[in-house]
Design a protein around this motif. Structure first.
Motif, PDB file in Angstrom:
ATOM      1  N   LYS A   1      56.764  45.069 -30.901  1.00 50.78           N
ATOM      2  CA  LYS A   1      56.356  44.912 -29.500  1.00 50.78           C
ATOM      3  C   LYS A   1      54.904  45.332 -29.331  1.00 50.78           C
ATOM      4  N   LEU A   2      54.551  46.466 -29.943  1.00 52.45           N
ATOM      5  CA  LEU A   2      53.174  46.943 -29.873  1.00 52.45           C
ATOM      6  C   LEU A   2      52.223  45.951 -30.538  1.00 52.45           C
ATOM      7  N   LEU A   3      52.610  45.420 -31.690  1.00 51.07           N
ATOM      8  CA  LEU A   3      51.766  44.463 -32.396  1.00 51.07           C
ATOM      9  C   LEU A   3      51.656  43.145 -31.626  1.00 51.07           C
ATOM     10  N   SER A   4      52.722  42.755 -30.949  1.00 44.28           N
ATOM     11  CA  SER A   4      52.652  41.565 -30.089  1.00 44.28           C
ATOM     12  C   SER A   4      51.655  41.789 -28.959  1.00 44.28           C
ATOM     13  N   LYS A   5      51.639  42.993 -28.403  1.00 43.80           N
ATOM     14  CA  LYS A   5      50.678  43.320 -27.353  1.00 43.80           C
ATOM     15  C   LYS A   5      49.243  43.235 -27.882  1.00 43.80           C
ATOM     16  N   VAL A   6      49.051  43.661 -29.145  1.00 42.78           N
ATOM     17  CA  VAL A   6      47.727  43.574 -29.746  1.00 42.78           C
ATOM     18  C   VAL A   6      47.249  42.123 -29.760  1.00 42.78           C
TER      19      VAL A   6
END
Length: 403
Positions: free
Chosen positions: A176-181
Motif C-alpha cells: 500500500k505504501l509503495l502504491s502511494k509512492v
C-alpha cells in the motif's frame, strides 16, 4: 488501524519445551555500516495526512536510492519474533536424519528451494561443503504437514500464523505504501501484482542456519557465503539479526554491512517491483559474507519470507505500460533507465524477443543456483570501472553481478 499479531499460545498441550533463542553479541569493531532509512509502518494509519505524506516521501527516496529499508512498528513484538527464532533454533537442533533425507530438496528439477537444504552446496547432489542449512516452506509444505520436518509438527500452527500475518498484514500494508509512492490506488500492487494463495503465495519462508566458516571454507569461498544477487520477487522480508553478514552494494560501488536493528525487518525490493515501477524502485544487489572478526565463531540464525508476484505475469517494464498509463509519477517523471533488470527487459522487448513470465524467470535462476566455491558454466568475468563482475545470461537477459 492494523491489528497487531496475535499468534497461537506457545504453551498449548502437546508442545515440547523450546529453549529460548538468545541473540548473540553485536560486533564492537569500527565498521563503515550501510546507512539505511527506517520506515515506521504504523504511521501509514496516522490521522494526519501530512505525516502519511512524509512517510511516503521518505519511502520514495529510500527505495529509489538504496532499495533497502528498515521496517519497524509493523505489528510483531520482539517477544513474538524471538519465539519464531526459538522455533527455528529447535528445528536445526532436532530435525532427524530420516527427515533430512525424506525432505531433501531438488532445485535442479523443480525450480524451487522447497524442502531441506543440507550444508553441501545448492544442488540436489552433494557438492562442496558450505556450512549453510535451511528448510524452505512453499505452498505444498503448508498444504500437507507431512511435507515438513516431524519436529516442526507441534509448531505448525505458529509458523502458519506468523507467515499469514507477514503476508496479509505486513506485506499488504507495505505494498500500500509503495502504491502511494507511485501515486496509484492504495491496493494496486496488492491486487494486480502480489500472489495471494496460502500463507506465502508463490513465495516461500526460510528457517536458515549459517554455521561458522572454518579457515578452509573461508579461504575457498573468498569469505563469501552467498554470491551477490538481486531478488526476483516483489519484496524480501528478512529479520534483522546481530550477526552481521548481510552486505549491500551501494551506489558508490562498495559493499557495506547492514547493521543490527532489534526487531526490525530488513526489506529489499525484488526485480518484479523494479520493472513494475519503471525503474523507480531499485532492486539492489546484496550478498552474505563472513561476519566481522569478533563474530567469526558465532552461528547465524536467519528467518526470511520471500514474497512473490503472480507467476503468469510477464517480466515486462511497467507490465506492458499498464502502470505507466495509470501512475501520475511515471507520467510526470518517466521511467528510469539506469537499473539492471529494467534496462535489460526493456532491451529484450524492443528487440521483439518474448519476455519470460515471472515463474520462468525465478525458476531458471533457482535451478542454476550455486555456492561461491562452485563454478557456473555460463559465468563470464567482466570488469566495470575496474571492479570485477560476474556476467550471466538467462533467457536472453544479461545479469551483471559484482564479484
Amino acid at each position: 488501524m492494523a491489528e497487531p499479531f496475535n499468534p497461537p499460545a506457545p504453551d498449548l498441550p502437546g508442545k515440547p519445551f523450546v529453549e529460548d533463542w538468545v541473540p548473540p553479541a553485536t560486533s564492537t569493531l569500527d565498521i563503515d555500516w550501510a546507512k539505511l532509512r527506517t520506515i515506521e509502518l504504523s504511521l501509514l494509519d496516522h490521522p494526519d495526512p501530512a505525516v502519511v505524506q512524509q512517510l511516503v516521501d521518505t519511502c520514495r527516496e529510500a527505495i529509489r536510492v538504496d532499495g533497502f529499508i528498515f521496517l519497524t512498528n509493523y505489528g510483531v513484538s520482539i517477544e513474538q519474533l524471538h519465539r519464531q527464532f526459538s522455533i527455528a533454533q529447535y528445528l536445526h537442533r532436532n530435525i532427524s536424519e530420516e527427515d533430512k533425507e525424506r525432505l531433501h530438496w531438488n532445485p535442479d528439477e523443480t525450480g524451487t528451494f522447497a524442502g531441506w537444504k543440507p550444508r553441501f552446496g545448492w544442488r540436489r547432489d552433494k557438492g562442496a561443503h558450505d556450512g549453510i542449512e535451511h528448510f524452505n516452506y512453499y505452498a505444498p509444505q503448508f498444504e500437507s504437514i507431512d511435507r515438513i520436518p516431524t519436529c516442526m509438527h507441534p509448531f505448525f500452527d505458529e509458523i502458519v500464523s506468523f507467515c499469514n500475518y507477514l503476508t496479509y498484514s505486513v506485506n499488504r500494508r507495505l505494498l500500500k505504501l509503495l502504491s502511494k509512492v507511485l501515486e496509484l490506488n492504495d491496493d494496486y500492487l496488492w491486487d494486480r501484482v502480489q500472489s495471494k494463495v496460502g500463507p506465502v503465495g508463490q513465495g516461500y519462508f526460510r528457517q536458515a542456519l549459517y554455521y561458522p566458516a572454518d579457515d578452509e571454507l573461508s579461504s575457498r569461498a573468498g569469505g563469501t557465503r552467498m554470491n551477490g544477487h538481486c531478488d526476483y520477487g516483489t519484496t524480501t522480508m528478512l529479520f534483522s539479526v546481530p550477526i552481521s553478514s548481510l552486505q549491500i552494494w551501494g551506489r558508490d560501488e562498495k559493499w557495506r554491512y547492514v547493521p543490527y536493528t532489534p526487531g526490525a525487518l530488513v526489506i529489499n525490493i525484488g526485480e518484479t517491483l523494479e520493472l513494475v515501477s519503471g525503474g523507480h524502485f531499485r532492486a539492489t544487489r546484496h550478498r552474505v559474507v563472513d561476519p566481522p572478526e569478533d563474530q567469526r565463531k558465532e552461528e547465524r540464525l536467519s528467518l526470511v519470507l520471500f514474497q512473490a508476484s503472480e507467476g503468469d505475469l510477464r517480466m515486462e517494464p511497467a507490465y506492458g505500460d499498464l502502470v505507466f498509463s495509470e501512475s501520475p509519477l511515471l507520467k510526470r517523471e518517466g521511467c528510469i533507465d539506469s537499473q539492471g533488470a529494467y534496462r535489460e527487459f526493456k532491451r529484450l522487448r524492443e528487440k521483439g524477443v518474448p519476455v519470460p513470465t515471472n515463474r520462468q524467470w525465478r525458476e531458471i535462476q533457482i535451478a542454476d543456483s550455486h555456492h561461491p566455491t562452485d563454478a557456473a558454466p555460463n559465468d563470464t568475468i567482466v570488469y566495470v570501472n575496474g571492479a570485477k563482475h560476474i556476467q550471466r545470461e538467462y533467457l536472453g537477459v544479461n545479469i551483471l553481478l559484482p564479484a
